[in-house]
Write an enzyme that holds these catalytic residues in place. Sequence first.
Site, PDB file in Angstrom:
ATOM      1  CG  LEU A  14      -1.791  -1.271   1.385  1.00  0.00           C
ATOM      2  CD1 LEU A  14      -2.684  -1.136   2.613  1.00  0.00           C
ATOM      3  CD2 LEU A  14      -2.617  -1.527   0.133  1.00  0.00           C
ATOM      4  N   GLY A  84      -9.183   4.848   1.875  1.00  0.00           N
ATOM      5  CA  GLY A  84      -8.884   3.919   2.953  1.00  0.00           C
ATOM      6  C   GLY A  84      -8.208   2.660   2.455  1.00  0.00           C
ATOM      7  CG  ASN A 234       2.909   7.659   9.933  1.00  0.00           C
ATOM      8  OD1 ASN A 234       2.478   7.339   8.830  1.00  0.00           O
ATOM      9  ND2 ASN A 234       2.781   6.892  11.003  1.00  0.00           N
ATOM     10  CG  HIS A 370      49.471  15.893  -9.119  1.00  0.00           C
ATOM     11  ND1 HIS A 370      49.721  15.676  -7.794  1.00  0.00           N
ATOM     12  CD2 HIS A 370      50.543  15.406  -9.791  1.00  0.00           C
ATOM     13  CE1 HIS A 370      50.898  15.087  -7.663  1.00  0.00           C
ATOM     14  NE2 HIS A 370      51.414  14.907  -8.866  1.00  0.00           N
ATOM     15  CB  SER A 412      52.153  19.150 -16.341  1.00  0.00           C
ATOM     16  OG  SER A 412      52.654  18.173 -15.461  1.00  0.00           O
ATOM     17  CB  ALA A 430      54.591  20.173 -20.129  1.00  0.00           C
TER      18      ALA A 430
END
Length: 457
Positions: A14, A84, A234, A370, A412, A430
């Site tokens: 339910l 219900g 609830n 890095h 890099s 680099a």
Amino acid sequence: MDQDACTHSAALILAAGKGTRMCSNKPKVLHTLLGEPLLFHVISALRPLFGSNIWVVIGHGSSLIQSICSDLSLNFIYQEKQLGTANAVSIALPVLQQSRIKRLMVINGDMPLITSDLLECIIKKSDKTDFVFATLKLPLPNDYGRILRREGKIYSIIEAKDIEPSLQHDTTVEVNAGLYYFSLEVVDKCLPMIKNENKSQEYYFTDIIELAVENGYLVDSIYFEEDWHFLGVNTPKDLSYVESIQQAFIIEKLLQSGVIIHSPESVRISPFATIEPGVEIYGPCEIYGASYIASGSIIYSHSWIKNTTISHDVCIYSFCHLDTVIIKDKCSIGPYARLRPGCHLEEQVCIGNFVEIKKTQLGKHVKINHLSYIGDAIVGDESNIGAGTITCNYDGENKHHTFIGKKAFIGSNTALVAPLTIGEKSLIGAGSVIIRDVPENMVSIARGKQKNFSKRK
């Protein structure tokens, strides 16, 4: 449960209520406990017993519930108006009968601490009865329906709102736990007799107990001493309380199995996660979903891990974020690393600080130490990715892939503009912006020529 019984038995969850007291537009059953919706916890307990014979009654937020549960092989029944619990079952009844279901378990979708073992106890109890349900004894019954007995036998349940004032102050009373297992024949006959003559003007499924007794059906209960399994959610306070109980149970179980947990009160671990003995965890830390951590691995503080497989002797340093990743033996991750879904790291990969990786396969002994972003890439064994390397994988419309061969060296501050292939043992200077493929064993430099000028006096 044997195969025949499983085929002709089903579970009905339910989950149509609004959950007004949660103070949220989100359906109550989608609020999360340890990283997973409440509904998922209930389904997990039901699945070993009922397989695919699980129906969910939905109403408020139905499309969202169906979307989130789309991969779970569930059957949905829509309840347009929440009149219900009896109304919810009555809507489901024709569908269940058409599916040749003979016995049905009804459970609320907000009972996340329920277990398969407990459910199986109720099923076994039903062998000689038409209708069986779970009861508890509580010192503070609060919102629980009271069990009424006559000469020791159950004959009715009265919901909390309809209890007479004289009974309101009873100490330690027997209450309804909200879990039922019964023959569909009982419901088929008695459900139409239920009326909404109560203070809430709702059709209570609990009224079926009295009707079943009056019509000669065998009704029985099974009493459970540990009431925490049946706790519902609830309010936000309920959610926090239930989560704390679940977490304490998980931590205790792991500690007893041989997992070392520092500051356990600050560690959150999903019940769906598997952690082997010999793992060491430093809190605060969060481990969610179907994560798997093998023995010998160490998880340092402030790490967030979800649906990730971590093999033996892996070190996850502090402040790492790992989501749906596979990490093989003896890898080192972090600190401050983010691995997004689709990453696969082979043995002894080293990922350093402030590195983000997405949908990427890294071969053995790869190093990205890095400040880099590697996305939609395949990197060969023993390659080294220098600090500040970026795979430029998005052109504004589509994502493109980068392939880096074995033992390549990326200098890099390099931008690799995909689609791109860097050959084995190649070296990228680099500061380069690489826009064309680089063959094997080549040195590639793509940067402006340096010029030096005298300073003005």
